[in-house]
Design a protein around this motif. Structure first.
Motif, PDB file in Angstrom:
ATOM      1  N   THR A   1       0.772  -1.366   0.097  1.00 38.27           N
ATOM      2  CA  THR A   1      -0.031  -0.087  -0.070  1.00 38.27           C
ATOM      3  C   THR A   1       0.995   1.244   0.025  1.00 38.27           C
ATOM      4  N   LEU A   2       1.934   1.307   0.904  1.00 36.09           N
ATOM      5  CA  LEU A   2       2.709   2.355   0.806  1.00 36.09           C
ATOM      6  C   LEU A   2       3.458   2.584  -0.671  1.00 36.09           C
ATOM      7  N   ALA A   3       3.895   1.421  -1.069  1.00 36.04           N
ATOM      8  CA  ALA A   3       4.693   1.682  -2.453  1.00 36.04           C
ATOM      9  C   ALA A   3       3.830   2.000  -3.595  1.00 36.04           C
ATOM     10  N   GLN A   4       2.400   1.777  -3.330  1.00 38.71           N
ATOM     11  CA  GLN A   4       1.423   2.139  -4.410  1.00 38.71           C
ATOM     12  C   GLN A   4       1.375   3.805  -4.171  1.00 38.71           C
ATOM     13  N   GLY A   5       1.468   4.305  -2.912  1.00 39.80           N
ATOM     14  CA  GLY A   5       0.897   5.617  -2.621  1.00 39.80           C
ATOM     15  C   GLY A   5       2.298   6.235  -3.243  1.00 39.80           C
ATOM     16  N   LEU A   6       3.362   5.830  -2.749  1.00 41.16           N
ATOM     17  CA  LEU A   6       4.762   6.470  -3.122  1.00 41.16           C
ATOM     18  C   LEU A   6       4.807   6.710  -4.695  1.00 41.16           C
ATOM     19  N   LEU A   7       4.469   5.748  -5.433  1.00 36.04           N
ATOM     20  CA  LEU A   7       4.515   5.750  -7.046  1.00 36.04           C
ATOM     21  C   LEU A   7       3.416   6.693  -7.334  1.00 36.04           C
ATOM     22  N   ALA A   8       2.264   6.899  -7.080  1.00 38.56           N
ATOM     23  CA  ALA A   8       1.308   7.764  -7.288  1.00 38.56           C
ATOM     24  C   ALA A   8       1.613   9.076  -7.053  1.00 38.56           C
ATOM     25  N   ALA A   9       2.418   9.287  -5.809  1.00 40.34           N
ATOM     26  CA  ALA A   9       2.733  10.728  -5.612  1.00 40.34           C
ATOM     27  C   ALA A   9       4.130  11.177  -6.313  1.00 40.34           C
ATOM     28  N   GLY A  10       4.925  10.290  -6.883  1.00 34.93           N
ATOM     29  CA  GLY A  10       5.990  10.691  -7.795  1.00 34.93           C
ATOM     30  C   GLY A  10       6.920  10.704  -6.702  1.00 34.93           C
ATOM     31  N   LEU A  11       7.222   9.938  -5.693  1.00 37.70           N
ATOM     32  CA  LEU A  11       8.180   9.923  -4.697  1.00 37.70           C
ATOM     33  C   LEU A  11       9.155   9.000  -5.070  1.00 37.70           C
ATOM     34  N   VAL A  12       8.859   7.817  -5.997  1.00 43.21           N
ATOM     35  CA  VAL A  12       9.915   6.737  -6.184  1.00 43.21           C
ATOM     36  C   VAL A  12      10.693   7.043  -7.310  1.00 43.21           C
ATOM     37  N   ASP A  13      12.243   6.787  -7.011  1.00 40.50           N
ATOM     38  CA  ASP A  13      13.142   6.982  -7.936  1.00 40.50           C
ATOM     39  C   ASP A  13      13.540   5.953  -8.692  1.00 40.50           C
ATOM     40  N   ARG A  14      13.366   4.512  -8.195  1.00 39.23           N
ATOM     41  CA  ARG A  14      13.821   3.192  -8.689  1.00 39.23           C
ATOM     42  C   ARG A  14      13.080   2.273  -8.150  1.00 39.23           C
ATOM     43  N   LEU A  15      12.979   1.281  -8.890  1.00 43.37           N
ATOM     44  CA  LEU A  15      12.273  -0.019  -8.545  1.00 43.37           C
ATOM     45  C   LEU A  15      13.555  -0.966  -8.801  1.00 43.37           C
ATOM     46  N   HIS A  16      13.537  -2.065  -7.629  1.00 43.23           N
ATOM     47  CA  HIS A  16      14.499  -3.254  -8.050  1.00 43.23           C
ATOM     48  C   HIS A  16      13.196  -4.466  -7.875  1.00 43.23           C
ATOM     49  N   LEU A  17      12.950  -4.918  -8.998  1.00 43.68           N
ATOM     50  CA  LEU A  17      11.888  -6.403  -8.911  1.00 43.68           C
ATOM     51  C   LEU A  17      12.812  -7.323  -9.076  1.00 43.68           C
ATOM     52  N   LEU A  18      12.451  -8.729  -8.445  1.00 41.07           N
ATOM     53  CA  LEU A  18      12.883  -9.836  -8.576  1.00 41.07           C
ATOM     54  C   LEU A  18      11.703 -10.398  -9.139  1.00 41.07           C
ATOM     55  N   VAL A  19      11.259 -10.753 -10.370  1.00 34.36           N
ATOM     56  CA  VAL A  19      10.139 -11.409 -10.919  1.00 34.36           C
ATOM     57  C   VAL A  19      10.404 -12.994 -11.065  1.00 34.36           C
ATOM     58  N   PHE A  20       9.223 -13.465 -10.212  1.00 37.84           N
ATOM     59  CA  PHE A  20       9.116 -14.839 -10.267  1.00 37.84           C
ATOM     60  C   PHE A  20       8.352 -15.367 -11.391  1.00 37.84           C
ATOM     61  N   PRO A  21       8.865 -16.317 -12.217  1.00 44.58           N
ATOM     62  CA  PRO A  21       7.796 -17.038 -13.195  1.00 44.58           C
ATOM     63  C   PRO A  21       6.649 -17.665 -12.759  1.00 44.58           C
ATOM     64  N   LEU A  22       5.642 -17.109 -12.075  1.00 51.17           N
ATOM     65  CA  LEU A  22       4.659 -17.490 -11.503  1.00 51.17           C
ATOM     66  C   LEU A  22       3.519 -16.619 -11.433  1.00 51.17           C
ATOM     67  N   LEU A  23       2.222 -17.161 -12.070  1.00 53.10           N
ATOM     68  CA  LEU A  23       0.895 -16.342 -12.040  1.00 53.10           C
ATOM     69  C   LEU A  23      -0.002 -17.110 -10.652  1.00 53.10           C
ATOM     70  N   LEU A  24      -0.349 -16.074  -9.581  1.00 53.10           N
ATOM     71  CA  LEU A  24      -0.795 -16.538  -8.802  1.00 53.10           C
ATOM     72  C   LEU A  24      -2.404 -16.217  -8.791  1.00 53.10           C
ATOM     73  N   GLY A  25      -2.588 -15.116  -9.636  1.00 50.92           N
ATOM     74  CA  GLY A  25      -4.126 -15.086  -9.797  1.00 50.92           C
ATOM     75  C   GLY A  25      -4.774 -14.078  -8.903  1.00 50.92           C
ATOM     76  N   SER A  26      -4.473 -13.979  -7.702  1.00 51.06           N
ATOM     77  CA  SER A  26      -4.966 -13.047  -6.679  1.00 51.06           C
ATOM     78  C   SER A  26      -4.154 -12.921  -5.922  1.00 51.06           C
ATOM     79  N   GLY A  27      -4.169 -11.841  -4.887  1.00 48.68           N
ATOM     80  CA  GLY A  27      -3.484 -11.436  -3.816  1.00 48.68           C
ATOM     81  C   GLY A  27      -2.972  -9.903  -4.270  1.00 48.68           C
ATOM     82  N   LYS A  28      -2.544  -9.164  -3.294  1.00 44.42           N
ATOM     83  CA  LYS A  28      -2.117  -7.897  -3.193  1.00 44.42           C
ATOM     84  C   LYS A  28      -1.067  -7.589  -4.462  1.00 44.42           C
ATOM     85  N   ARG A  29      -1.271  -6.465  -5.343  1.00 43.65           N
ATOM     86  CA  ARG A  29      -0.285  -6.199  -6.409  1.00 43.65           C
ATOM     87  C   ARG A  29       0.315  -5.136  -6.003  1.00 43.65           C
TER      88      ARG A  29
END
Length: 179
Positions: free
Chosen positions: A119-147
């Motif tokens: 929730t914080l990350a979403q708010g920070l992105l929407a507010a333009g406060l994030v400078d960089r993302l580090h994403l470890l993307v796992f080869p899974l589709l869970l279909g549901s859950g907090k995004r």
């Protein structure tokens, strides 16, 4: 100004909630987690939402692998948390407080890292406060859950500055926010 970096374990469909799947659903490869050590070395502060704070605070102080994070300043964005027993932890009440924190250099000029805290990350992105993302993307589709990425309609332009692919199918994507 200090950079704000959001770092996440994420599925292909954007789920970051309860990342126990990182260890149970995908073959382990130590190389995938090299970036986590680098993040801890670079960080000057840790920023969390209240839910992540409540999950990490009872556990991380006793874990040797988080010794550096435990010693550094930690900030929790919450309207309900009154304080924390976790050493050197401070409560911020708003995203305006986060913007002010980015301006402060009394704790060094290293980046501020946000772990989990959807929730914080979403708010920070929407507010333009994030400078960089580090994403470890796992080869899974869970279909549901907090995004990580919400449906708020906020457009964010990103530039890939580093990537890696590991033998177990996990990919690292380091993305700068383009302003």
């Amino acid at each position: 100004m200090r950079k704000l970096v959001v770092t996440e374990f994420i599925t292909l469909d954007g789920v970051i909630e309860d990342p126990s799947w990182t260890f149970s659903e995908v073959e382990h490869d130590d190389a995938v987690y090299d970036i986590k050590g680098r993040e801890q070395e670079e960080a000057s502060a840790l920023l969390l939402g209240r839910v992540s704070h409540d999950e990490f605070a009872p556990v991380w102080p006793s874990m040797e692998e988080f010794e550096t994070y435990n010693a550094m300043p930690k900030y929790v964005v919450s309207s309900s948390l009154e304080g924390s027993d976790w050493t050197n932890t401070h409560v911020l009440r708003s995203l305006d407080d986060v913007a002010a924190l980015k301006e402060r250099t009394d704790e060094g000029e290293g980046p501020i890292y946000v772990h989990a805290s959807a929730t914080l990350a979403q708010g920070l992105l929407a507010a333009g406060l994030v400078d960089r993302l580090h994403l470890l993307v796992f080869p899974l589709l869970l279909g549901s859950g907090k995004r990580l990425f919400s449906d708020t309609g906020s457009k964010v332009n990103l530039r890939l500055v580093e990537s890696a692919t590991y033998g177990n199918g996990v990919t690292l994507q380091v993305l700068d926010v383009v302003r």
